[in-house]
Design an enzyme around this catalytic site. Structure first.
Site, PDB file in Angstrom:
ATOM      1  N   ASP A   1      23.465  16.851 -30.513  1.00 60.87           N
ATOM      2  CA  ASP A   1      22.560  17.844 -29.954  1.00 60.87           C
ATOM      3  C   ASP A   1      22.343  17.636 -28.459  1.00 60.87           C
ATOM      4  O   ASP A   1      21.352  18.083 -27.906  1.00 60.87           O
ATOM      5  CB  ASP A   1      21.209  17.780 -30.674  1.00 60.87           C
ATOM      6  CG  ASP A   1      21.307  18.264 -32.101  1.00 60.87           C
ATOM      7  OD1 ASP A   1      22.111  19.181 -32.344  1.00 60.87           O
ATOM      8  OD2 ASP A   1      20.599  17.730 -32.965  1.00 60.87           O
TER       9      ASP A   1
ATOM     10  N   CYS B   1       0.848  -1.184   0.000  1.00 59.19           N
ATOM     11  CA  CYS B   1       0.000   0.000   0.000  1.00 59.19           C
ATOM     12  C   CYS B   1       0.884   1.234   0.000  1.00 59.19           C
ATOM     13  O   CYS B   1       2.086   1.150   0.212  1.00 59.19           O
ATOM     14  CB  CYS B   1      -0.866   0.023   1.229  1.00 59.19           C
ATOM     15  SG  CYS B   1       0.131  -0.103   2.690  1.00 59.19           S
TER      16      CYS B   1
ATOM     17  N   ASP C   1      19.446  14.427 -32.838  1.00 60.64           N
ATOM     18  CA  ASP C   1      20.481  13.435 -32.724  1.00 60.64           C
ATOM     19  C   ASP C   1      20.997  13.487 -31.285  1.00 60.64           C
ATOM     20  O   ASP C   1      21.395  14.532 -30.799  1.00 60.64           O
ATOM     21  CB  ASP C   1      21.531  13.853 -33.767  1.00 60.64           C
ATOM     22  CG  ASP C   1      22.852  13.182 -33.615  1.00 60.64           C
ATOM     23  OD1 ASP C   1      23.105  12.584 -32.565  1.00 60.64           O
ATOM     24  OD2 ASP C   1      23.633  13.292 -34.559  1.00 60.64           O
TER      25      ASP C   1
ATOM     26  N   CYS D   1       3.039   1.907   2.970  1.00 67.50           N
ATOM     27  CA  CYS D   1       4.245   1.075   3.080  1.00 67.50           C
ATOM     28  C   CYS D   1       5.396   1.792   2.386  1.00 67.50           C
ATOM     29  O   CYS D   1       6.535   1.790   2.844  1.00 67.50           O
ATOM     30  CB  CYS D   1       4.082  -0.264   2.383  1.00 67.50           C
ATOM     31  SG  CYS D   1       2.698  -1.216   2.947  1.00 67.50           S
TER      32      CYS D   1
ATOM     33  N   ASP E   1      15.569  18.850 -35.259  1.00 65.26           N
ATOM     34  CA  ASP E   1      16.857  18.948 -35.915  1.00 65.26           C
ATOM     35  C   ASP E   1      16.638  18.467 -37.352  1.00 65.26           C
ATOM     36  O   ASP E   1      15.748  17.677 -37.614  1.00 65.26           O
ATOM     37  CB  ASP E   1      17.825  18.033 -35.153  1.00 65.26           C
ATOM     38  CG  ASP E   1      19.104  17.820 -35.910  1.00 65.26           C
ATOM     39  OD1 ASP E   1      19.671  18.814 -36.373  1.00 65.26           O
ATOM     40  OD2 ASP E   1      19.530  16.657 -36.032  1.00 65.26           O
TER      41      ASP E   1
END
Lengths: 55, 742
Positions: free
Chosen positions: B644, B22, B640, B25, B466
């Protein structure tokens, strides 16, 4: 080598560089390079003017 | 000392926690782990049962001890081996062992040479530990290997079986028989609820176990008292059925969870046949092994086809359901299936370096996510149980004193209230939906590395794409060229042979002759060098204009001795399906193409697709662009994952387009096989987030309806406790099942 924009000492290994009228110019930062590319003549005639502001 | 130093290093471990069922917990375990000195961060996921712990100085042993002290357990694996070691050395060996990543406890008996190692199967294996020891000069022979703890599902199923067989018999109306029969149900089948409740109360928190335990024990104890003294009414049957129904729900939930998390993990281990006929577990394969794969079998690790041919279903990697033909020399991916044919595969990556291991690693990370909306659910579940106990007591008092109902009736109402409420749905809402969503994406070859990106995608307004490699194939070719100075193209080609840039490579391929190059310099937009003693500059129009006489007209031009000597026009074919995808995306997002290319070709692509273009950008410019766009709303950058990387990190969601199978090297939150997968990613992330919200709303509504009914709001219609319990059990089951409908 001198950065023509800010006047700082730069090495030829700097990745920020461009060619103008057949001559290589090296810069300390992309900001200086961009400023130079916008108006190279003013820096070549008037000398370095310190770090450009804004980017 | 070496071991001391390694202790201070930051280490990440993932543990499988047992006994969590739960939301509270989850909080308890997180608190327990965070309380250990030297633990920097702990993230616990209820649905997967995993805890990610960042250790800085603490030993794994201390974390496991803390979890066990809090009343939970950690799934550990154990192996027993033999080692030849002296008495004095044995302490040092224990030290070394416990310093190895993933090892929890180590015991060494120098007399018998017996070594017992308990380790975390999520992050390490007995082979890895063996290897590490060998590196340090100890040879260990492993005797046996067994899982220290069996699965949660199996334990629940056994208890459910007891409950399901005996509970119906408690309906026979003989009080003494009912009492006897209810004992194994309430105290064996229901034991995990009582121990869970005890554990929670000892840790000063409450959870769902408290409700189940209180309700079943109240019903049972009241019935015993009634049998002995009051003779007013017995509900041993209610107590038994209540436990059984909730167990049924919990068992079903555990089954769903186990199925969901094993789906991908099972790919980690398959049987593999080596070229020499030996059958081994795929985890034992090494780079350089040659394996045989027959039709219908799973390729056990990454490699290249050495012999044979066949069709391979690579949908786990590309999202493409149609099998792809593989012949000698083609790469194959572990986890993909050979649908027909026969392959002999030379392995190039095995173990945790394989594509699928990296995917599993990435998914584990993504699933540990906490989405902001879950915070609301957590706040609800923290006050939930005390509130329900309060409501039960108030209802009891109201019915007994204000409505003058019998004691039996009032007790029944209180028991029904306790049994009807379920905080479990809140805890399951996010993790279950995220787990299912991430797996759906994986089936299309999309790997989610960061689970939060699913929610962030919903807020994206701008998509920055890009160009090279993402929209286009990234294979630039020179479509045509013109020469004004004889030999200019050959000079340009010689110069570009030294360049690594895609445009450079295209120009270099125009001529095979090579001239002597001196002083080669690369810069933004071009290259310069002395070729056969002549000044040669090849570059973009802006660069050429500043340095040479003449007007550059191509995408790239060449200057010889500072005169424009030739023009090149480039092309890079658009990838298949991109046009349709961009058209679809354009209707919902602002789409911008950002590219380093400044040729006219970029303009042609952008105008053809009808989107904005920012060209001639350096990687830094792309970062800046993303930063600016973020001020207007969420930005996703698609590019990329290697070149990038910075822009991908700067964006709210970084989406890397895979160009290879090495996921770990990509930056970004999500890896997609191609741009065409983007619409699916966007739709699926939207569905997952909607599902989380639905789950939380559902859990809330469920309780808001059931609790008042249990409290007797619809009197004379009352909800017997066992039906209230059935309702409660169905809450978490329905959340788990509902998560699949995405």
């Amino acid at each position: 080598m001198m950065d023509p924009v800010c006047g700082m000492e730069v090495k030829e290994t700097s990745t920020y560089r461009t060619m103008y009228k057949g001559k290589m110019y090296y810069f300390c930062s992309p900001h200086c390079k961009t400023a130079f590319e916008k108006d190279p003549e003013s820096y070549l005639k008037g000398g370095p003017r310190g770090m450009p502001h804004g980017h | 000392m070496g071991t001391d130093q390694s202790l201070r290093l930051k280490k990440e471990e993932e543990l499988k926690i047992l006994g969590m069922h739960c939301a509270t917990c989850e909080v308890t375990v997180t608190k327990a782990i965070s309380g250990v000195k030297g633990v920097q961060d702990a993230k616990v996921n209820l649905a997967s049962g995993n805890a990610r712990v960042i250790l800085q100085g603490a030993r794994l042993k201390e974390v496991v001890d803390a979890v066990r002290r809090a009343g939970y357990d950690v799934a550990l694996q154990k192996f027993t081996g033999r080692v030849r070691v002296s008495e004095e050395e044995s302490h040092r060996l224990v030290d070394i062992l416990e310093g190895i990543e993933g090892v929890v406890y180590a015991r060494v008996n120098p007399t018998s040479g017996l070594v017992i190692v308990e380790y975390n199967p999520v992050t390490t294996s007995s082979e890895k530990i063996q290897q590490e020891l060998e590196r340090r000069g100890y040879r260990i022979e492993i005797k046996e290997e067994k899982l220290s703890r069996s699965s949660d599902f199996k334990d629940l199923a056994l208890r459910l079986l007891v409950g399901a067989v005996i509970s119906p018999l408690t309906l026979i109306n003989i009080p003494l028989l009912q009492l006897i029969l209810s004992i194994p149900v309430v105290f064996f089948a229901g034991m995990r609820f009582h121990t869970g409740a005890y554990r929670a109360l000892r840790n000063r928190t409450t959870n769902m176990d408290v409700l189940v335990s209180f309700s079943s024990l109240t019903a049972w104890i009241y019935s015993v008292i009634s049998l002995l003294f009051l003779h007013s009414g017995y509900f041993f049957d209610s107590a038994s059925l209540l436990v059984t129904f909730i167990l049924a729900g919990k068992t079903l939930e555990a089954y769903i969870k186990e199925r969901t998390s094993s789906e991908v993990v099972s790919l980690q281990s398959v049987k593999a046949t080596k070229a020499n006929g030996e059958v081994v577990d795929s985890r034992k394969l090494k780079v350089g092994d040659v394996v045989l794969v027959r039709a219908g079998e799973v390729i056990p690790a990454d490699g290249v086809v050495d012999e044979g041919e066949g069709y391979v279903n690579e949908s786990i990697y590309t999202g493409e359901p149609l099998p792809v033909k593989k012949v000698k020399g083609d790469p194959v991916i572990g986890g993909s299936t050979l649908t027909s044919g026969f392959l002999k595969v030379y392995l190039t990556r095995a173990g945790e370096r394989t594509y699928i291991s990296q995917v599993i690693e990435a998914l584990r990370e993504a699933e540990a996510v906490r989405i902001p909306i879950q915070g609301l659910a957590d706040r609800i579940s923290a006050v939930f149980v005390p509130t329900i106990i309060g409501i039960a007591l108030i209802s009891f008092a109201l019915w007994l004193y204000a409505m003058h109902e019998t004691l039996t009736f009032s007790v029944l109402i209180a028991v029904a209230v306790l049994a009807s409420a379920c905080p479990c749905g809140f805890g399951l809402a996010t993790p279950m939906a995220v787990m299912v969503g991430i797996r759906k994406l994986l089936r299309k070859g999309i790997v989610v590395k960061n689970g939060e990106s699913l929610e962030k995608l919903g807020k994206v307004k701008t998509l920055v794409l890009d160009k090279t490699g993402t929209i286009t194939r990234g294979e630039i070719v020179v479509e045509r060229f013109q020469e004004y100075i004889q030999g200019a193209v050959e000079l340009a080609s010689s110069l570009e042979k030294l360049s690594g840039h895609p445009v450079g490579k295209a120009i270099a391929s125009l001529s095979s002759s090579s001239h002597r190059v001196e002083g080669f310099t690369e810069m933004d937009g071009g290259v310069y060098g002395k070729v056969d003693g002549q000044d040669v500059l090849v570059g973009r129009p802006d660069l050429v204009k500043k340095n040479c006489e003449g007007e550059p007209r191509g995408d790239v031009s060449v200057c010889v001795n500072w005169k424009v000597g030739g023009d090149f026009w480039l092309n890079d074919q658009m990838r298949e399906g991109v046009r349709e995808v961009v058209e679809e995306l354009r209707t919902r997002f602002r789409v911008i193409i950002a590219t380093g290319d400044s040729s006219m070709y970029a303009d042609r692509i952008a105008s053809e697709l009808g989107v904005e273009l920012r060209k001639g950008l350096t990687p830094e410019d792309k970062v800046e662009l993303v930063r600016q766009l973020r001020e207007e709303g969420g930005v996703a950058f698609v590019g990329d994952g290697i070149n990038d990387a910075q822009a991908l990190k700067e964006a709210d969601v970084g989406i890397a387009v895979a160009t290879g199978t090495d996921i770990a090297k990509y930056a970004g939150d999500v890896v997609i096989p191609s741009l065409t997968a983007l619409p699916f990613l966007l739709r699926q992330s939207h569905r997952t987030v909607r599902k989380i919200k639905e789950n939380i709303a559902w859990a809330l509504t469920y309780n808001a309806v059931l609790v008042p009914i249990a409290a007797g709001m619809l009197y004379p219609l009352v909800l017997p406790p066992e039906y209230a319990a059935l309702g409660m059990a169905m809450n978490s089951v329905s959340v788990a099942l509902w998560s699949f409908v995405q």
